[in-house]
Enzyme design. Structure first.
Site, mmCIF file in Angstrom:
data_model
loop_
_atom_site.group_PDB
_atom_site.id
_atom_site.type_symbol
_atom_site.label_atom_id
_atom_site.label_comp_id
_atom_site.label_asym_id
_atom_site.label_seq_id
_atom_site.Cartn_x
_atom_site.Cartn_y
_atom_site.Cartn_z
ATOM 1 N N MET A 26 -2.818 -7.490 -1.637
ATOM 2 C CA MET A 26 -2.446 -7.319 -3.077
ATOM 3 C C MET A 26 -1.961 -8.465 -3.867
ATOM 4 O O MET A 26 -1.682 -8.485 -4.858
ATOM 5 C CB MET A 26 -1.639 -5.976 -3.294
ATOM 6 C CG MET A 26 -2.231 -4.748 -2.867
ATOM 7 S SD MET A 26 -1.110 -3.309 -3.146
ATOM 8 C CE MET A 26 -0.274 -3.611 -1.678
ATOM 9 N N ASP A 137 8.838 1.162 3.915
ATOM 10 C CA ASP A 137 8.306 0.014 4.649
ATOM 11 C C ASP A 137 9.218 -0.830 5.278
ATOM 12 O O ASP A 137 9.275 -1.824 5.110
ATOM 13 C CB ASP A 137 7.090 -0.951 4.000
ATOM 14 C CG ASP A 137 6.240 -1.544 4.628
ATOM 15 O OD1 ASP A 137 6.053 -1.352 6.042
ATOM 16 O OD2 ASP A 137 5.736 -2.671 4.415
#
Length: 717
Positions: A26, A137
């Protein structure tokens, strides 16, 4: 770090791109440097992911929440341009290796290092969860190692990006091997999913192995859901708590606070092995050898506006024409943001007239918003700044030769987030208001900065030094908390020969002030010990340890209540050395609560007691304040608020325009050098941090703060 790719931009907003730190699907993470030399990690999102309107909404929301995360062990998002074609965000840059790199280089960490790692990451996750976020994460690559502890990165924003891009394609969010069973199944996640991931990270740190093995992603996910974690090799002192984190059912795992409590214990000496500390030092040194900063010059006003009524420049304090570069203390956080424009809310003010005698009625009026706590716990601070600001407005309004009239638009938010939101909405909607002076609580101010950012309304504060409040519209009119330590370091290294005991109260402020000092003393190989004591706890044991260890000096970083307890405890223990404290202790409550035990304390402060200062500006201001307030002495922060209003007037009138917009004032403030009553005001153009001169020094004598001077060379021998 790798060199920039040919496709990487040379600049992102106000940051020069020096290299590439990483890349993903991204976007990329770039190393950037501001015009003043501060390093940041800039995550630049690919433009194609910004086309989805829902992404923009989520991105704005997550950035607003993430700015409220306060933890010394979480690297915060300090700025983000959510409206750019390629959205970006900037965070503090940490030069240390990731946990993954460290384990690959040196193998598993010692048990004490794992314990400290776990306790501090749990504290960081607690702050993330309190702010309404789930990290999702937590993995070795997202844990950076610094000499004073770990840093958790990439929290909050990952949720905004992943909700738009990954969930839509049914891809599991997170990193296989370090995600929870509910994540592996694609189910709903919550705070205890992060705890499972942290358990995986701690197992990896202790053994050098992933607890669910490696191999194909499908196999790792299957083992995460169905198999027992591999805990072989985890030291028995850590096994129980790590195993609890790895429970399959979320409700069987501890909370972040519970995990922190279970791992907190006595830790003596450095928290990492010597080879890793050496690696961190080498990488820090490498950062100092990066290409030099591009030369910049501040934009000085075109019109030489006279200073406040009766105030004349002193010959020994010329206004600088070029801002000198300054290196921050090694290890001090460098939180930097990008400067931005803002919605130009033009005002003509034809129907408004300024306060003050002699004001011309046909001049446009420059309205300055004043958001303050005027009826809550911070009322004394708010009223002091209001009185100083009003004095400045009246003086400016009485000057017939200037192009503007001036008025102050006061709003009381009681120092609370709800009223603060109402106040900010009102000031943002009033298009005649071109800047806001904030004299409220840190919590209230932090809750409304996003609103002011959206309105492009410049916000100035003379009393708030919280680095997480930096954004594209906020300018801090005082040295930050870490920079206050510079003269303290010089004093301790030049005057004191024994060891130094550094004490903080466990708050973000206490950590911010003492961290920079500790880093500087360690870098200079000065003997020191540290302690953390909550303000309401028993300070006796720490004071007695200071006496037994013959500490030459004690530095207290915290608020007035804890400082008073520390003062009494040191007196009872028989400490005879110097005791130093910082900004927060420059408070009458400290004198009242500490009593005679406060005598002799040395205080470094960003606030000037104008009545005790000898400069011509201070004398003139003091006389004007006494004349207006029935011979009353100006309270602390009145002179600073007075300066803030005059600074805005200098900037507005220096533009030489018949009308002024919000977008005009912001860059002008940040590129102007102004000699006020209390400080020489100058700023980092890219982020609004204070780079001028503005520290005052006090000694407690006969139950009062006695001003010693405005330069650290005036510390007493």
């Amino acid at each position: 770090m790798r060199p920039p790719h040919t496709t990487d931009p040379a600049h992102v907003a106000g940051y020069r791109v020096l290299g590439r730190l990483g890349a993903g699907g991204m976007g990329v993470v770039l190393l950037g440097r501001s015009a003043g030399g501060a390093l940041v990690a800039v995550k630049l999102v690919r433009a194609e992911y910004a086309d989805d309107p829902e992404f923009r909404v989520r991105f704005r929301r997550e950035v607003a929440i993430a700015r409220r995360v306060h933890s010394p062990w979480a690297v915060p998002v300090v700025d983000a341009d959510t409206e750019a074609p390629a959205p970006w965000l900037a965070t503090e840059f940490v030069p240390g290796p990731s946990l993954g790199d460290a384990v690959a280089r040196s193998g598993g960490l010692p048990p004490d290092s794992v314990r400290v790692l776990g306790a501090r990451l749990a504290e960081a996750l607690g702050a993330v969860h309190t702010a309404g976020l789930v990290h999702r994460d937590v993995k070795p690559a997202n844990v950076l190692l610094a000499s004073d502890g770990p840093r958790l990165i990439d929290f909050g924003i990952a949720r905004a990006l992943d909700d738009t891009v990954l969930t839509a394609t049914d891809v599991v969010i997170g990193s296989p091997g370090f995600l929870s069973p509910e994540q592996a199944r694609g189910g709903r996640v919550g705070p205890r999913s992060d705890i499972f991931s942290l358990g995986c990270v701690l197992a990896y740190a202790a053994t050098g192995r992933r607890p669910f093995g490696s191999g194909p992603v499908e196999a790792v996910l299957f083992r995460t859901v169905h198999d027992t974690a591999d805990t072989a090799g985890i030291p028995h002192t850590l096994l129980t708590v790590i195993a609890a984190c790895l429970a399959k059912a979320p409700e069987d795992r501890p909370t972040a606070d519970g995990l922190r409590a279970a791992l907190t214990g006595d830790a003596n000496g450095p928290w990492l092995p010597g080879d890793l500390l050496q690696l961190i030092a080498e990488r820090s040194a490498l950062m100092l050898r990066l290409p030099d900063i591009e030369p910049t010059r501040p934009v000085t006003p075109a019109t030489d506006v006279p200073p406040a009524t009766g105030v004349t420049p002193e010959p020994d304090t010329p206004t600088p024409t070029r801002r000198p570069r300054r290196r921050a203390l090694l290890g001090a956080a460098a939180l930097t943001l990008a400067a931005g424009g803002g919605a130009a809310a033009w005002f003509t003010g034809a129907d408004d007239t300024p306060r003050g005698k002699g004001a011309a009625p046909d001049r446009p009026v420059l309205a300055i918003g004043f958001q303050a706590d005027l009826s809550g716990p911070g009322r004394t601070l708010g009223e002091a700044q209001r009185d100083g600001a009003l004095l400045a407005v009246e003086e400016l309004a009485a000057r017939t030769e200037t192009p503007f009239g001036y008025r102050l638009v006061e709003v009381d938010d009681r120092g609370e987030t709800g009223p603060a939101a109402t106040a900010a909405a009102g000031l943002a909607a009033d298009t005649t208001v071109v800047a806001v002076l904030a004299a409220t609580s840190g919590k209230a101010l932090g809750s409304v900065l996003t609103r002011y950012d959206q309105a492009g309304l410049p916000v100035l504060s003379v009393s708030d030094g919280d680095p997480t409040h930096l954004n594209r519209v906020f300018t801090c009119l005082r040295p930050n908390d870490a920079y206050q330590m510079r003269p303290v370091v010089e004093y301790l290294t030049g005057r004191e020969r024994g060891s130094t005991l550094v004490v903080d109260d466990g708050t973000p402020y206490g950590w911010q002030t003492t961290r920079a000092l500790g880093e500087a003393l360690r870098t200079g190989k000065r003997p020191m010990t540290t302690a953390t004591v909550a303000a309401d706890a028993d300070h006796g044991p720490v004071a007695r340890d200071a006496v037994r260890s013959a500490a030459g000096a004690v530095l207290y970083g915290g608020g007035p209540a804890g400082a008073a307890r520390m003062a009494r405890a040191l007196t009872e223990a028989g400490h005879r050395g110097r005791v130093l404290a910082t900004q927060a202790v420059h408070d009458p409550r400290f004198l009242t609560e500490a009593g005679p035990s406060a005598e002799g304390w040395l205080i470094v402060s960003t606030v000037l007691d104008a009545a005790g200062a000898s400069s011509a500006r201070a004398r003139t201001f003091t006389a004007a304040y006494r004349a207006r307030h029935g011979n009353a002495a100006a309270p602390l922060y009145a002179a600073e608020a007075y300066d803030a209003v005059h600074l805005l007037a200098r900037c507005a009138e220096g533009l030489g325009r018949p009308r002024i917009g919000r977008g005009d004032l912001l860059p002008t403030v940040r590129t102007t050098t102004y000699q006020g009553v209390s400080k020489t005001y100058a700023f980092e153009p890219a982020n609004g941090t204070f780079t001028g001169e503005g520290l005052s020094f006090y000694e407690v004598a006969s139950g009062r703060f006695r001003l010693l001077g405005d330069r650290w060379t005036l510390w007493p021998a």
